[in-house]
Write a protein that holds these residues in place. Structure first.
Motif, PDB file in Angstrom:
ATOM      1  N   GLN A  88       0.868  -1.169  -0.049  1.00  0.00           N
ATOM      2  CA  GLN A  88       0.093   0.168   0.130  1.00  0.00           C
ATOM      3  C   GLN A  88       0.907   1.270   0.088  1.00  0.00           C
ATOM      4  OE1 GLN A  88      -3.150   0.327  -0.507  1.00  0.00           O
ATOM      5  NE2 GLN A  88      -3.186   2.607  -0.074  1.00  0.00           N
ATOM      6  N   PHE A  89       2.025   1.154   0.798  1.00  0.00           N
ATOM      7  CA  PHE A  89       3.088   2.606   0.632  1.00  0.00           C
ATOM      8  C   PHE A  89       3.595   2.734  -0.785  1.00  0.00           C
ATOM      9  CE2 PHE A  89       7.351   3.503   1.054  1.00  0.00           C
ATOM     10  CZ  PHE A  89       7.302   4.934   1.449  1.00  0.00           C
ATOM     11  N   ASN A  90       3.779   1.332  -1.375  1.00  0.00           N
ATOM     12  CA  ASN A  90       4.307   1.619  -2.915  1.00  0.00           C
ATOM     13  C   ASN A  90       3.249   2.316  -3.814  1.00  0.00           C
ATOM     14  OD1 ASN A  90       6.843   0.822  -2.325  1.00  0.00           O
ATOM     15  ND2 ASN A  90       6.408  -1.361  -2.575  1.00  0.00           N
ATOM     16  N   GLN A  91       1.997   1.595  -3.602  1.00  0.00           N
ATOM     17  CA  GLN A  91       1.017   2.248  -4.211  1.00  0.00           C
ATOM     18  C   GLN A  91       0.775   3.685  -4.006  1.00  0.00           C
ATOM     19  OE1 GLN A  91      -0.655   0.756  -6.525  1.00  0.00           O
ATOM     20  NE2 GLN A  91      -2.259   2.074  -7.257  1.00  0.00           N
ATOM     21  N   CYS A  92       0.783   4.178  -2.959  1.00  0.00           N
ATOM     22  CA  CYS A  92       0.480   5.493  -2.631  1.00  0.00           C
ATOM     23  C   CYS A  92       1.791   6.409  -3.315  1.00  0.00           C
ATOM     24  CB  CYS A  92       0.912   5.619  -1.039  1.00  0.00           C
ATOM     25  SG  CYS A  92       0.202   7.448  -0.594  1.00  0.00           S
ATOM     26  N   ILE A  93       3.056   5.808  -3.379  1.00  0.00           N
ATOM     27  CA  ILE A  93       4.124   6.597  -4.367  1.00  0.00           C
ATOM     28  C   ILE A  93       3.631   6.463  -5.517  1.00  0.00           C
ATOM     29  CG2 ILE A  93       6.450   6.585  -4.832  1.00  0.00           C
ATOM     30  CD1 ILE A  93       7.275   5.285  -2.079  1.00  0.00           C
ATOM     31  N   MET A  94       3.084   5.400  -6.282  1.00  0.00           N
ATOM     32  CA  MET A  94       2.927   5.383  -7.550  1.00  0.00           C
ATOM     33  C   MET A  94       1.515   6.359  -7.803  1.00  0.00           C
ATOM     34  SD  MET A  94       3.478   1.359  -8.709  1.00  0.00           S
ATOM     35  CE  MET A  94       2.715   0.597  -7.277  1.00  0.00           C
ATOM     36  N   LEU A  95       0.803   6.309  -7.064  1.00  0.00           N
ATOM     37  CA  LEU A  95      -0.501   7.287  -7.186  1.00  0.00           C
ATOM     38  C   LEU A  95      -0.150   8.765  -7.338  1.00  0.00           C
ATOM     39  CD1 LEU A  95      -3.614   6.858  -7.000  1.00  0.00           C
ATOM     40  CD2 LEU A  95      -3.515   7.548  -4.610  1.00  0.00           C
ATOM     41  N   ALA A  96       0.893   8.987  -6.465  1.00  0.00           N
ATOM     42  CA  ALA A  96       1.209  10.473  -6.402  1.00  0.00           C
ATOM     43  C   ALA A  96       2.097  10.717  -7.731  1.00  0.00           C
ATOM     44  CB  ALA A  96       1.984  10.715  -5.101  1.00  0.00           C
ATOM     45  N   THR A  97       2.823   9.797  -8.153  1.00  0.00           N
ATOM     46  CA  THR A  97       3.996  10.254  -9.115  1.00  0.00           C
ATOM     47  C   THR A  97       3.640   9.891 -10.628  1.00  0.00           C
ATOM     48  OG1 THR A  97       5.074   8.321  -8.527  1.00  0.00           O
ATOM     49  CG2 THR A  97       5.927  10.408  -7.409  1.00  0.00           C
TER      50      THR A  97
ATOM     51  N   LEU B 125       0.298 -16.631  -2.352  1.00  0.00           N
ATOM     52  CA  LEU B 125      -0.361 -15.333  -2.807  1.00  0.00           C
ATOM     53  C   LEU B 125      -1.903 -15.805  -2.931  1.00  0.00           C
ATOM     54  CD1 LEU B 125      -0.098 -12.515  -4.340  1.00  0.00           C
ATOM     55  CD2 LEU B 125      -0.332 -13.715  -6.390  1.00  0.00           C
ATOM     56  N   PRO B 126      -2.751 -15.141  -2.344  1.00  0.00           N
ATOM     57  CA  PRO B 126      -4.312 -15.371  -2.377  1.00  0.00           C
ATOM     58  C   PRO B 126      -4.759 -15.552  -3.919  1.00  0.00           C
ATOM     59  CG  PRO B 126      -4.187 -13.654  -0.664  1.00  0.00           C
ATOM     60  CD  PRO B 126      -2.659 -13.832  -1.368  1.00  0.00           C
ATOM     61  N   ILE B 127      -5.249 -16.792  -4.123  1.00  0.00           N
ATOM     62  CA  ILE B 127      -5.627 -16.684  -5.483  1.00  0.00           C
ATOM     63  C   ILE B 127      -6.893 -15.814  -6.127  1.00  0.00           C
ATOM     64  CG2 ILE B 127      -6.879 -18.569  -7.247  1.00  0.00           C
ATOM     65  CD1 ILE B 127      -3.934 -18.951  -6.729  1.00  0.00           C
ATOM     66  N   PHE B 128      -7.618 -15.720  -4.977  1.00  0.00           N
ATOM     67  CA  PHE B 128      -8.835 -14.796  -5.228  1.00  0.00           C
ATOM     68  C   PHE B 128      -8.798 -13.632  -4.662  1.00  0.00           C
ATOM     69  CE2 PHE B 128     -10.503 -19.257  -5.456  1.00  0.00           C
ATOM     70  CZ  PHE B 128     -11.323 -19.146  -6.670  1.00  0.00           C
ATOM     71  N   GLY B 129      -7.607 -12.940  -4.216  1.00  0.00           N
ATOM     72  CA  GLY B 129      -7.554 -11.876  -3.662  1.00  0.00           C
ATOM     73  C   GLY B 129      -7.410 -10.787  -4.538  1.00  0.00           C
ATOM     74  N   TYR B 130      -8.259  -9.872  -4.349  1.00  0.00           N
ATOM     75  CA  TYR B 130      -8.497  -8.494  -5.145  1.00  0.00           C
ATOM     76  C   TYR B 130      -7.056  -7.588  -5.175  1.00  0.00           C
ATOM     77  CZ  TYR B 130      -9.885  -3.969  -6.900  1.00  0.00           C
ATOM     78  OH  TYR B 130     -10.141  -2.778  -7.431  1.00  0.00           O
ATOM     79  N   PHE B 131      -6.534  -7.242  -3.851  1.00  0.00           N
ATOM     80  CA  PHE B 131      -5.527  -6.475  -3.598  1.00  0.00           C
ATOM     81  C   PHE B 131      -4.325  -6.558  -4.242  1.00  0.00           C
ATOM     82  CE2 PHE B 131      -8.834  -5.551  -0.354  1.00  0.00           C
ATOM     83  CZ  PHE B 131      -9.342  -4.488  -0.630  1.00  0.00           C
ATOM     84  N   TYR B 132      -3.950  -7.874  -4.122  1.00  0.00           N
ATOM     85  CA  TYR B 132      -2.579  -8.440  -4.613  1.00  0.00           C
ATOM     86  C   TYR B 132      -2.885  -8.089  -6.409  1.00  0.00           C
ATOM     87  CZ  TYR B 132      -0.489  -9.925  -0.727  1.00  0.00           C
ATOM     88  OH  TYR B 132       0.181 -10.005   0.640  1.00  0.00           O
ATOM     89  N   ALA B 133      -3.906  -8.602  -6.968  1.00  0.00           N
ATOM     90  CA  ALA B 133      -4.078  -8.575  -8.242  1.00  0.00           C
ATOM     91  C   ALA B 133      -3.962  -6.879  -8.564  1.00  0.00           C
ATOM     92  CB  ALA B 133      -5.369  -9.249  -8.509  1.00  0.00           C
ATOM     93  N   HIS B 134      -4.533  -6.170  -7.803  1.00  0.00           N
ATOM     94  CA  HIS B 134      -4.724  -4.783  -8.183  1.00  0.00           C
ATOM     95  C   HIS B 134      -3.139  -4.020  -8.273  1.00  0.00           C
ATOM     96  CE1 HIS B 134      -4.728  -0.626  -6.784  1.00  0.00           C
ATOM     97  NE2 HIS B 134      -5.960  -0.256  -7.763  1.00  0.00           N
ATOM     98  N   TYR B 135      -2.519  -4.390  -6.940  1.00  0.00           N
ATOM     99  CA  TYR B 135      -0.995  -3.917  -6.890  1.00  0.00           C
ATOM    100  C   TYR B 135      -0.128  -4.230  -8.176  1.00  0.00           C
ATOM    101  CZ  TYR B 135      -2.287  -2.522  -2.050  1.00  0.00           C
ATOM    102  OH  TYR B 135      -2.971  -2.228  -0.955  1.00  0.00           O
ATOM    103  N   LEU B 136      -0.472  -5.694  -8.524  1.00  0.00           N
ATOM    104  CA  LEU B 136       0.363  -6.165  -9.592  1.00  0.00           C
ATOM    105  C   LEU B 136       0.062  -5.603 -10.818  1.00  0.00           C
ATOM    106  CD1 LEU B 136       2.463  -8.272 -10.181  1.00  0.00           C
ATOM    107  CD2 LEU B 136       0.518  -9.877 -10.921  1.00  0.00           C
ATOM    108  N   PHE B 137      -1.305  -5.070 -11.198  1.00  0.00           N
ATOM    109  CA  PHE B 137      -1.610  -4.456 -12.488  1.00  0.00           C
ATOM    110  C   PHE B 137      -1.060  -3.097 -12.401  1.00  0.00           C
ATOM    111  CE2 PHE B 137      -5.242  -1.736 -14.009  1.00  0.00           C
ATOM    112  CZ  PHE B 137      -4.933  -1.858 -15.150  1.00  0.00           C
ATOM    113  N   SER B 138      -1.329  -2.431 -11.317  1.00  0.00           N
ATOM    114  CA  SER B 138      -0.737  -1.070 -11.121  1.00  0.00           C
ATOM    115  C   SER B 138       0.706  -1.018 -11.454  1.00  0.00           C
ATOM    116  CB  SER B 138      -1.008  -0.576  -9.825  1.00  0.00           C
ATOM    117  OG  SER B 138      -0.456   0.656  -9.498  1.00  0.00           O
TER     118      SER B 138
END
Length: 692
Positions: free
Chosen positions: A447-456, A513-526
């Motif tokens: 989530q920390f990395n995602q916040c950096i990517m979101l900002a930059t 890695l949770p197979i059905f997990g949303y957030f890991y898939a989202h971070y990987l996509f981002s």
């Protein structure tokens, strides 16, 4: 001494300059004296006041010829500007002119923001859906528009979610309570996977409630049934390894549907158990890729919490049990984290300002009861602080509010806050520690990395657009400071994406890695989107495309196992892949199936960059049969135990940017002129991408 005649002449001149009165039409026709006024005295006496009208006089005024020439020249300049501006030459140009951001405001606004909000194509039978700029799928559409140079590229409609019809079919299939042993296992899974990250229930008290329910056979209580069925749904989806044979395909959906049916729509006297159930169901909604439903549920939880006053400190005399007091506090902050986290994923504004919150931060309850009921306090406080910064990123970078400071100044403040957050972390929730890392620590840093990517990442995409334009050597001296700042921010974005990719690939390799997990898939996509831009922006970053391919393969595997969010993100990456193929003029270049080395035909790369081999790629024209396997090999992941603080990677460059007292380089385009890509279609921030 002046003579009398001259004085008479002067008086005569003054009398001639006196303005003559104008008679109304009727008095003028009858050649009688008119008193003036509306109506005049004569017309009023004759009883015809409505006929008293006056002639509109168009007096001739003498002006200098130079003034007329100046007006004509200014008029011609305005006509040229109208003809050259696509936003002002279309019908409704007056409205566009009013909404167009002035040159002085360009440096204040996020370069990704268009003039209006983004909606999917309007369907008269259903209202349009809002697309937030902070959403990763919206960023993917932006990237496709830049790669294809086509502003008509529309946002992909989301179809990979469990629809209402499918869920309604499950209403008649009321699930049975599992055996007590199975129920214990499911709830323990939730405690291990969820309760370490979010405080949603009291652990010991919940297990005692479960034991008491089975001992007494009290399976008819709607409040307990709703709460436990929500827990069972999460336990099933986190522990499942493959998709089920049910029509829905997502484990735990039957429990979810039945729990949703038991929630009162408008509780007049809500309880904390009601909030717990809302938060549990909101989290599960993401596994169905129903993020709108998740948003509705957490919004309901926030309003129920407001009615109970959870955003205020309750007097100790009214709630003297320390466990109950701490439970209230942590439930509120769970709602807070959900609100900020959901907003960062979909681009929604925060629902409650920080100024309206008057409750203390979580603390540790004395005695052994704390570890039995609650998770780590330091972790929860760090999660709340990070959620606060994430909410500030949404508000300061992705809203259309007027800000007194520039966009880069707001970027600087956010990165300073993120750096301070990273440096203040206790040792046990840092990444640079020996041994395997707990899943909640990995989730926090993702989530920390995602916040950096979101900002930059607006800056990174902006630089990609700049790189597609010929450079102007005349402006080189005046843009060094601005270019260095933009490069520093872009490098921060790329580093955060690589770090996220490394953490998730390591989880995939370890089978955690949770197979059905949303957030890991989202971070990987981002992170995969950033890898695409990095590989296109810098020739030395060509290996980042291999990371993109790896993310593509993992999302495809998760999609094949029934992960609905991964299916959506996979389809978006596939469209990005097609844009890359079109850009290089061949379906074989940048191909995931053939892994052809597109670098041989890329004019932006040096000879050395073209000659260095990339794992999983073959030169264009060479036999694909000699390539190693059908899919690219996974790159060696960076061991999490060897990772350092995320903000230390740029060294002097980032430190210099963060230390500058006044980061104000004017517009993001230092020349002050639009970036003329494809006939000025990418003139940020003034061109609109909202026409789907």
């Amino acid at each position: 001494m002046r003579s009398t005649p001259s004085k008479g002449v002067s008086d005569s001149g003054i009398k001639r300059q006196k303005k003559k009165s104008v008679a109304c039409r009727r008095c003028h026709t009858h050649k009688i004296k008119c008193s003036g006024g509306q109506p005049c005295v004569k017309c009023r006496q004759l009883g015809c006041p409505t006929e008293c009208t006056y002639v509109n006089r168009d007096r001739q005024v003498k002006v200098h010829e130079s003034y007329l020439e100046q007006l004509a020249a200014e008029n011609e300049r305005l006509r040229e500007q109208l003809s050259q501006s696509p936003a002002l030459s279309t019908p409704g140009s007056q409205k566009n002119q009013e909404t167009t951001t002035s040159d002085s405001d360009r440096h204040v606004q996020n370069p990704m923001l268009g003039e209006k909000a983004w909606f999917q194509p309007y369907d008269p039978s259903a209202p349009p859906i809002y697309i937030g700029e902070a959403a990763c799928t919206a960023f993917a559409t932006r990237l496709r528009q830049v790669l294809s140079r086509d502003k008509k590229t529309s946002h992909m409609t989301r179809t990979q979610y469990t629809d209402d019809t499918t869920l309604m079919k499950l209403r008649s299939q009321i699930p049975q309570w599992p055996s007590l042993a199975q129920a214990r296992l499911l709830i323990q899974v939730v405690f291990n996977q969820v309760s370490r990250v979010y405080h949603l229930v009291l652990r010991k008290s919940t297990m005692e409630e479960l034991e008491d329910t089975y001992r007494r056979g009290n399976f008819e209580d709607p409040i307990l049934t709703c709460k436990f069925f929500a827990l069972f749904a999460l336990g099933e989806v986190y522990s499942a390894r493959t998709n089920t044979e049910m029509e829905c395909g997502v484990p735990g959906a039957a429990f979810y549907v039945h729990a949703m049916m038991l929630i009162p729509i408008l509780p007049e006297r809500p309880s904390l158990a009601h909030i717990e159930s809302l938060l549990l169901l909101s989290l599960y909604s993401y596994f169905l890729n129903r993020r709108h439903s998740a948003f509705f549920l957490v919004g309901s939880a926030m309003r129920v919490a407001l009615t109970l006053g959870l955003h205020h400190d309750i007097p100790e005399c009214q709630c003297n049990d320390p466990v109950d007091r701490q439970h209230r506090i942590r439930l509120w902050w769970a709602i807070y984290v959900y609100d900020r986290m959901y907003g960062s994923k979909a681009g929604w504004p925060i629902q409650l300002s920080d100024d309206d919150i008057h409750v203390e931060m979580p603390s540790t309850v004395p005695g052994p009861i704390h570890d039995e009921e609650f998770s780590d306090t330091d972790f929860l406080v760090a999660s709340i602080d990070l959620a606060r910064i994430t909410g500030q990123a949404i508000e300061k970078l992705y809203s259309r509010k007027r800000h007194p400071d520039s966009f880069l100044q707001r970027e600087q403040k956010l990165l300073i806050a993120l750096k301070q957050w990273s440096q203040s972390l206790p040792h046990h929730i840092r990444l640079n520690q020996d041994g395997s890392l707990p899943k909640n620590v990995i989730s926090l840093h993702l989530q920390f990395n995602q916040c950096i990517m979101l900002a930059t990442r607006p800056i990174l995409l902006y630089r990609l657009m700049q790189s597609r334009e010929p450079s102007n050597e005349d402006d080189k001296d005046t843009t060094d400071a601005s270019s260095q700042a933009l490069k520093t921010l872009s490098d921060a974005c790329i580093h955060a994406a690589r770090h996220t990719h490394s953490l998730i690939v390591d989880e995939w390799i370890n089978g955690t890695l949770p197979i059905f997990g949303y957030f890991y898939a989202h971070y990987l996509f981002s992170s995969a989107l950033i890898m695409v831009i990095s590989s296109q922006l810098h020739s030395e970053n060509y290996n980042d495309f291999t990371l993109f391919e790896t993310a593509f393969e993992i999302l495809r595997a998760m999609s094949n196992h029934g992960n609905l969010a991964a299916s959506e993100f996979y389809d978006n990456l596939e469209c990005v892949q097609k844009c890359l193929n079109q850009k290089h003029g061949s379906s074989n270049r940048h191909s995931l199936s053939n892994h052809v080395d597109y670098r041989q035909s890329d004019p932006h790369l040096t000879e050395y960059a073209r000659s260095v081999p990339v794992p999983g790629l073959v030169a264009r024209g060479a036999s694909v049969e000699g390539a190693s396997g059908h899919h690219p090999p996974l790159p060696e992941p960076t061991a999490p135990g060897n990772l350092t603080d995320e903000m230390d990677f740029l060294g002097a460059s980032m430190e210099e940017f963060l230390a500058q007292p006044d980061v104000d380089f004017g517009p993001l385009d230092p020349s002050g002129e639009p970036i003329n890509v494809a006939d000025a279609m990418y003139s940020w921030p003034n061109f609109s991408l909202w026409t789907a």
